[in-house]
Design an enzyme around this catalytic site. Structure first.
Site, PDB file in Angstrom:
ATOM      1  N   ASP A  11     -43.020   7.326  72.778  1.00  0.00           N
ATOM      2  CA  ASP A  11     -43.052   6.320  73.911  1.00  0.00           C
ATOM      3  C   ASP A  11     -44.645   5.928  74.080  1.00  0.00           C
ATOM      4  O   ASP A  11     -45.371   6.792  73.648  1.00  0.00           O
ATOM      5  CB  ASP A  11     -42.480   6.790  75.235  1.00  0.00           C
ATOM      6  CG  ASP A  11     -42.744   5.732  76.318  1.00  0.00           C
ATOM      7  OD1 ASP A  11     -42.483   4.716  76.401  1.00  0.00           O
ATOM      8  OD2 ASP A  11     -43.086   6.366  77.436  1.00  0.00           O
ATOM      9  N   ASP A  13     -46.288   3.862  77.351  1.00  0.00           N
ATOM     10  CA  ASP A  13     -46.611   3.808  78.835  1.00  0.00           C
ATOM     11  C   ASP A  13     -46.055   5.217  79.654  1.00  0.00           C
ATOM     12  O   ASP A  13     -44.843   5.481  79.591  1.00  0.00           O
ATOM     13  CB  ASP A  13     -46.269   2.483  79.616  1.00  0.00           C
ATOM     14  CG  ASP A  13     -46.662   1.406  79.027  1.00  0.00           C
ATOM     15  OD1 ASP A  13     -47.932   1.154  79.079  1.00  0.00           O
ATOM     16  OD2 ASP A  13     -46.077   0.420  78.687  1.00  0.00           O
ATOM     17  N   ASP A 173     -41.596  10.208  78.669  1.00  0.00           N
ATOM     18  CA  ASP A 173     -41.672  10.933  80.078  1.00  0.00           C
ATOM     19  C   ASP A 173     -40.712  10.337  80.941  1.00  0.00           C
ATOM     20  O   ASP A 173     -40.548  10.714  82.003  1.00  0.00           O
ATOM     21  CB  ASP A 173     -43.163  10.260  80.602  1.00  0.00           C
ATOM     22  CG  ASP A 173     -43.157   8.538  80.481  1.00  0.00           C
ATOM     23  OD1 ASP A 173     -42.834   7.829  79.895  1.00  0.00           O
ATOM     24  OD2 ASP A 173     -43.297   8.141  81.927  1.00  0.00           O
TER      25      ASP A 173
END
Length: 223
Positions: A11, A13, A173
């Site tokens: 991922d 961001d 995240d």
């Protein structure tokens, strides 16, 4: 792809870069521009990882599709303006990210990829700003897929590289990343420094607290 090759998907961001300042600022500009109440910071960060229309539908659920569409366009304009003005500083890499990417990329058995809610334009600009254009053999973005946690990004990355599920890992995240990994039948590794709490990462096989913990976590996973 040989049996010894592994696909490592990231991922962006909240995982590779800390873009929360730019995201919150652009979201505030979008809502202010339409004279709408600005969502709280925590609400904005809670939808990071979703494709922008899905994120805006959650943040402006009381608004119609037309207003949500205008918010999407206003956000894009504000975010792009920040990126042009600030360059790489608008989304700095997390500590240790570059060193780990270099180390993983240097191993012949590893294939690195990206699965992100960013647009193609946004991802390309980010990778260029940080000099990462040559690191990722597959780049899956929101323009071409259903929003996370649909498994389409991972499925396509695997199809492009020939990677088997057992040789694929998704690092992220948010709960969306881990749910996407589960839906695609691959392992998810969560990171604690991003935008969702670790309690939201229930589908992660493990959670790391710093980038230098990633290589040993991968070795443990595959050994």
């Amino acid at each position: 792809m040989s049996a010894s090759q592994r696909l490592i998907l990231f991922d962006v961001d909240g995982t590779l870069v800390d873009s929360q300042g730019s995201i919150v600022s652009a979201m505030s500009a979008a809502f202010d521009g339409l004279s709408l109440p600005v969502p709280e910071r925590a609400r904005v960060l809670s939808v990071v990882g979703l494709s922008l229309p899905h994120a805006m539908a959650r943040l402006a659920s009381e608004q119609g599709a037309s207003v949500q569409g205008r918010l999407v366009e206003a956000y894009k304009e504000a975010y792009h303006a920040q990126r042009v003005a600030q360059g790489a500083a608008s989304s700095p890499l997390y500590p240790g990210a570059l060193d780990v990417l270099r180390a993983l990329h240097s191993e012949p058995g590893n294939l690195l990829g990206v699965a992100t809610g960013k647009s193609q334009r946004g991802l390309d600009a980010l990778l260029e700003a940080h000099g990462l254009e040559g690191y990722f053999v597959t780049r899956q973005v929101a323009d071409h897929h259903p929003s996370k946690p649909h498994p389409s990004m991972i499925d396509t990355a695997r199809a492009e590289t020939g990677a088997e599920p057992a040789s694929t890992v998704m690092i992220g995240d948010t709960s969306f990343d881990m749910e996407m990994a589960k839906a695609a039948g691959v392992t998810g590794i969560g990171v604690s420094w991003g935008y969702h709490s670790t309690t939201a990462l229930a589908d992660a096989a493990s959670i790391i607290d710093a980038f230098d913990q990633l290589p040993p976590a991968l070795e443990k996973l595959w050994n």
